[in-house]
Design a protein around this motif. Sequence first.
Motif, short mmCIF file in Angstrom:
data_model
loop_
_atom_site.label_atom_id
_atom_site.label_comp_id
_atom_site.label_asym_id
_atom_site.label_seq_id
_atom_site.Cartn_x
_atom_site.Cartn_y
_atom_site.Cartn_z
N SER A 34 0.91 -1.26 -0.11
CA SER A 34 0.06 0.06 -0.01
C SER A 34 0.80 1.07 -0.02
O SER A 34 0.59 2.24 -0.58
CB SER A 34 -0.89 -0.09 1.18
OG SER A 34 -1.72 1.20 1.20
N GLN A 35 1.92 1.43 0.87
CA GLN A 35 2.79 2.39 0.91
C GLN A 35 3.37 2.78 -0.50
O GLN A 35 3.69 3.73 -0.93
CB GLN A 35 3.83 2.05 1.89
CG GLN A 35 4.66 3.27 2.08
CD GLN A 35 5.90 2.96 3.18
OE1 GLN A 35 6.37 1.85 3.08
NE2 GLN A 35 6.07 3.92 3.88
N ARG A 38 0.99 4.27 -3.14
CA ARG A 38 0.67 5.64 -2.67
C ARG A 38 1.83 6.40 -3.40
O ARG A 38 1.58 7.48 -3.97
CB ARG A 38 0.56 5.92 -1.10
CG ARG A 38 -0.70 5.40 -0.77
CD ARG A 38 -1.00 6.07 0.62
NE ARG A 38 -0.04 5.49 1.74
CZ ARG A 38 -0.27 4.51 2.25
NH1 ARG A 38 -1.45 3.73 1.95
NH2 ARG A 38 0.52 4.43 3.26
N GLU A 41 1.35 6.71 -7.09
CA GLU A 41 0.46 7.48 -7.30
C GLU A 41 1.03 9.11 -7.20
O GLU A 41 0.44 9.88 -8.13
CB GLU A 41 -0.84 7.48 -6.54
CG GLU A 41 -1.64 6.14 -6.72
CD GLU A 41 -2.90 6.06 -5.85
OE1 GLU A 41 -3.70 5.55 -6.25
OE2 GLU A 41 -2.66 6.18 -4.65
N LYS A 42 1.92 9.27 -6.46
CA LYS A 42 2.16 10.61 -6.28
C LYS A 42 3.23 10.89 -7.49
O LYS A 42 3.28 12.11 -7.97
CB LYS A 42 3.21 10.81 -5.03
CG LYS A 42 3.83 12.31 -4.73
CD LYS A 42 4.59 12.08 -3.08
CE LYS A 42 3.50 12.12 -2.35
NZ LYS A 42 4.12 12.49 -0.82
#
Length: 303
Positions: A34-35, A38, A41-42
């Motif tokens: 998950s990290q 993210r 996505e950034k």
Amino acid sequence: MLDVRRLALLAAVLDSGSMTAAAEQLGYSPSAVSQQLRRLEKEAGQPLLQRQARGVLPTEAGAVLAGHARHVLRRLEAAEADLAELAGLRRGTLAIGTFPTIASALMPRVVSRFRRQYPDIRLDVRSARHDELIAMLESGRVGISLLWDYAWDRVDPGQFSLTPLLDDPTVLVVADDHRLARRRSVTMAELADEDWIVRAHDHPVAEVLERSCRAAGFSPRIAFEANDYQEAQAMVSVGVGVALAPRTAVSAPRPDVRVLGLGREAPSRRVLLAHRPDRLRAPAELAMHQMLVDVAREYQTQP
């Protein structure tokens, strides 16, 4: 710049249907997956996943990026497979340098044997003069090369890694009706009154002749300067003179000449295998190196 490892995670999550399944498949914890997503996505500047109670779905951007990710991963797998094939002697090209006398005496059996054992390796065999072979080794145009030298003009061992392959003795070539033609060997002193055929353009065999005659107490009388050993044999065959040659240069002599031994009466040359010590050597090159050593040993021991 998008991170390839995070792209692989995105594709794995979408292919498996959940972060948990992807984490188990790849050996990560779900929180680590998950990290990393993210962060991706950034990097992408927009959402890539729609998180739902029973898994995740891609956004339009996520679907596009996952498609590219799968393509990149396939190309990486192909690259790894290509490298594995090269390491396994199943693909690639090997460039090797040689010189005419060895090319005719040894290289046919080397090339034939190598092609039988490694049919998918393409051989690029380049025959050239000594100084050209040195230049090709230095520039990397060939990975390995056959070279030769004499005791008074050695190849610099600090320049290349050298493997001696064979000792190439100097022999005498005479016409088949010459007074010495029925002999197996002669001494240089017996040749003091002969006319000589020598290689032109300051060829090393001219130095061999000069040194051999001087050691026997006479100076050679030059009758003809030949451009190659075939021309020298032709002139010998019609009685223009006699000639010195490395044994490998007359491994297939004309039927109208005879080849006689000189023992230690004339200096021999070394045939060497050279490569640059700073190069990473491919498996195909190492295989060729050993094959040349083996074939040279066989040639040295044949009658």
